[in-house]
Design a protein around this motif. Structure first.
Motif, mmCIF file in Angstrom:
data_model
loop_
_atom_site.group_PDB
_atom_site.id
_atom_site.type_symbol
_atom_site.label_atom_id
_atom_site.label_comp_id
_atom_site.label_asym_id
_atom_site.label_seq_id
_atom_site.Cartn_x
_atom_site.Cartn_y
_atom_site.Cartn_z
ATOM 1 N N TRP A 54 -25.893 -33.386 20.622
ATOM 2 C CA TRP A 54 -26.156 -31.940 20.690
ATOM 3 C C TRP A 54 -25.471 -31.318 21.899
ATOM 4 O O TRP A 54 -24.929 -30.217 21.828
ATOM 5 C CB TRP A 54 -27.656 -31.666 20.746
ATOM 6 N N LEU A 64 -20.651 -21.908 17.819
ATOM 7 C CA LEU A 64 -21.124 -22.613 16.643
ATOM 8 C C LEU A 64 -22.272 -23.565 16.999
ATOM 9 O O LEU A 64 -23.275 -23.652 16.283
ATOM 10 C CB LEU A 64 -19.966 -23.379 15.987
ATOM 11 N N GLY A 65 -22.130 -24.280 18.116
ATOM 12 C CA GLY A 65 -23.163 -25.227 18.536
ATOM 13 C C GLY A 65 -24.492 -24.553 18.792
ATOM 14 O O GLY A 65 -25.550 -25.049 18.386
ATOM 15 N N VAL A 68 -25.979 -23.327 15.372
ATOM 16 C CA VAL A 68 -26.477 -24.449 14.570
ATOM 17 C C VAL A 68 -27.744 -25.021 15.206
ATOM 18 O O VAL A 68 -28.712 -25.355 14.508
ATOM 19 C CB VAL A 68 -25.385 -25.532 14.409
ATOM 20 N N TYR A 69 -27.773 -25.129 16.531
ATOM 21 C CA TYR A 69 -28.973 -25.638 17.213
ATOM 22 C C TYR A 69 -30.169 -24.716 16.962
ATOM 23 O O TYR A 69 -31.272 -25.186 16.703
ATOM 24 C CB TYR A 69 -28.720 -25.776 18.716
ATOM 25 N N ILE A 71 -30.655 -22.764 14.423
ATOM 26 C CA ILE A 71 -31.077 -22.884 13.032
ATOM 27 C C ILE A 71 -31.804 -24.211 12.807
ATOM 28 O O ILE A 71 -32.856 -24.252 12.165
ATOM 29 C CB ILE A 71 -29.863 -22.749 12.085
ATOM 30 N N ALA A 72 -31.259 -25.295 13.339
ATOM 31 C CA ALA A 72 -31.812 -26.624 13.081
ATOM 32 C C ALA A 72 -33.069 -26.917 13.895
ATOM 33 O O ALA A 72 -34.026 -27.509 13.390
ATOM 34 C CB ALA A 72 -30.752 -27.689 13.366
#
Length: 154
Positions: A54, A64-65, A68-69, A71-72
């Protein structure tokens, strides 16, 4: 006009507004980035490789990281933050209790107070003996011993 640059003429109010907005968004982006990095290190459910993955993802591809973090793993970020704050508060409270406990007078100081009370005639020999037993047994202080079963004539 002269060769001087006049900022008020060359920089209209709307441009200043957009510049301030973008500056604010950059600051907010860095705050979010550092909060996510802190959450990555704070999370106990992630192993070493998970944290490394991560972290690399967030640093190499920051936009993007971060998205995405969020969201996840964004749903549990608040819970981890609250858990961390509660752990800090518990540690602080136990530290305060530990330090406050050290301020309690020792048995020697309590026995000295009791002997002074007996010397002045505030307590009888029997009351002194009972309070001394309480102090030596560790079940109470001189103050609680004199109030719990030993009465003062004053």
């Amino acid at each position: 006009m002269s060769s001087h640059v006049y900022l008020a003429y060359d920089y209209p109010l709307l441009s200043m507004f957009w510049t301030m907005l973008w500056f604010f968004l950059w600051i907010m982006w860095f705050v979010l980035l550092f909060r996510i990095i802190g959450d990555i290190f704070r999370d106990d459910t992630l192993g070493g490789w998970g944290k490394t993955g991560w972290l690399v993802f967030v640093i190499v591809l920051p936009f993007l990281g971060v998205f995405v973090y969020l969201i996840a793993r964004g749903r549990d970020m608040g819970g981890r933050e609250i858990k961390h704050a509660q752990a800090q508060q518990t540690a602080f409270d136990s530290y305060i209790r530990e330090r406050a406990g050290e301020a309690r007078p020792s048995s020697i100081a309590e026995l000295d107070k009791l002997s002074q009370l007996r010397t002045r005639g505030d307590i009888t020999d029997e009351e002194f003996r009972r309070a001394k037993e309480l102090v030596l047994s560790g079940s109470g202080t001189a103050a609680s011993g004199t109030t719990a079963g030993v009465s003062s004539p004053h």
